[in-house]
Design a protein around this motif. Structure first.
Motif, PDB file in Angstrom:
ATOM      1  N   ALA A 132      -1.318 -19.498   4.310  1.00 21.69           N
ATOM      2  CA  ALA A 132      -0.827 -19.569   5.692  1.00 21.69           C
ATOM      3  C   ALA A 132      -1.816 -20.316   6.580  1.00 21.69           C
ATOM      4  CB  ALA A 132      -0.581 -18.164   6.239  1.00 21.69           C
ATOM      5  N   ARG A 175      -1.014 -23.714   8.692  1.00 21.53           N
ATOM      6  CA  ARG A 175      -1.260 -23.838  10.132  1.00 21.53           C
ATOM      7  C   ARG A 175      -2.193 -25.006  10.430  1.00 21.53           C
ATOM      8  NH1 ARG A 175      -1.021 -18.071   9.748  1.00 21.53           N
ATOM      9  NH2 ARG A 175      -3.273 -17.956   9.496  1.00 21.53           N
ATOM     10  N   CYS A 203       3.292 -20.489  10.702  1.00 20.57           N
ATOM     11  CA  CYS A 203       3.388 -19.344   9.791  1.00 20.57           C
ATOM     12  C   CYS A 203       2.518 -18.239  10.377  1.00 20.57           C
ATOM     13  CB  CYS A 203       2.933 -19.700   8.380  1.00 20.57           C
ATOM     14  SG  CYS A 203       3.051 -18.295   7.239  1.00 20.57           S
ATOM     15  N   PRO A 252       2.444 -14.260   7.120  1.00 19.61           N
ATOM     16  CA  PRO A 252       2.831 -14.508   5.732  1.00 19.61           C
ATOM     17  C   PRO A 252       3.342 -13.217   5.091  1.00 19.61           C
ATOM     18  CG  PRO A 252       0.446 -14.455   5.926  1.00 19.61           C
ATOM     19  CD  PRO A 252       1.007 -14.339   7.312  1.00 19.61           C
ATOM     20  N   CYS A 300       7.058 -16.875   4.958  1.00 18.53           N
ATOM     21  CA  CYS A 300       6.525 -16.410   6.236  1.00 18.53           C
ATOM     22  C   CYS A 300       7.661 -15.742   7.000  1.00 18.53           C
ATOM     23  CB  CYS A 300       5.976 -17.583   7.039  1.00 18.53           C
ATOM     24  SG  CYS A 300       4.640 -18.460   6.196  1.00 18.53           S
ATOM     25  N   THR A 309      10.247 -20.472   4.873  1.00 18.39           N
ATOM     26  CA  THR A 309       9.702 -20.456   3.516  1.00 18.39           C
ATOM     27  C   THR A 309       9.258 -21.877   3.181  1.00 18.39           C
ATOM     28  OG1 THR A 309      11.146 -18.651   2.872  1.00 18.39           O
ATOM     29  CG2 THR A 309      10.223 -19.953   1.098  1.00 18.39           C
ATOM     30  N   TYR A 310       8.086 -21.976   2.540  1.00 20.26           N
ATOM     31  CA  TYR A 310       7.491 -23.271   2.230  1.00 20.26           C
ATOM     32  C   TYR A 310       7.148 -23.359   0.755  1.00 20.26           C
ATOM     33  CZ  TYR A 310       6.640 -23.198   7.278  1.00 20.26           C
ATOM     34  OH  TYR A 310       6.778 -23.114   8.639  1.00 20.26           O
TER      35      TYR A 310
END
Length: 102
Positions: free
Chosen positions: A38, A42, A48, A51, A72, A76-77
């Motif tokens: 996270a 950022r 985010c 998390p 997050c 979502t990543y």
């Protein structure tokens, strides 16, 4: 006798502190991965705040290129990390199978 009681108390106090320290360190280790990913997001401009979970993407991961799916509270990543380089970040759409795994 007084010394013996004090030594027993000190030993018990040490054992309690040591045990609680071990439990806390394993919880911190679990949070560290999510928090680290996270933080990296950022730093690269992606939001985010909270998390929720991080899962390694085994299909995309290679020895020097780890791939993660980070969920997050807001998105979502998919994150691909190569040592000493910025992460490759992809936003996972809301209806994507990785998002519905939860």
């Amino acid at each position: 006798m007084r010394k013996t009681v004090m030594m027993k108390f000190a030993g018990l106090a040490f054992a309690v502190l040591f045990t609680s320290g071990l439990a806390a360190s394993s919880a911190r280790t679990e949070e560290t991965l999510q928090g680290m990913l996270a933080t990296q997001l950022r730093a690269q401009g992606y939001p985010c705040d909270k998390p929720v979970k991080a899962e390694r993407d085994e299909k995309l991961s290679k020895p020097d290129n780890e791939a993660w799916v980070l969920t997050c509270d807001n998105a979502t990543y998919r994150i691909s990390r190569v040592p000493d380089l910025a992460a490759k970040v992809e936003v996972v759409p809301q209806d994507h199978p990785d998002k519905t795994k939860q």
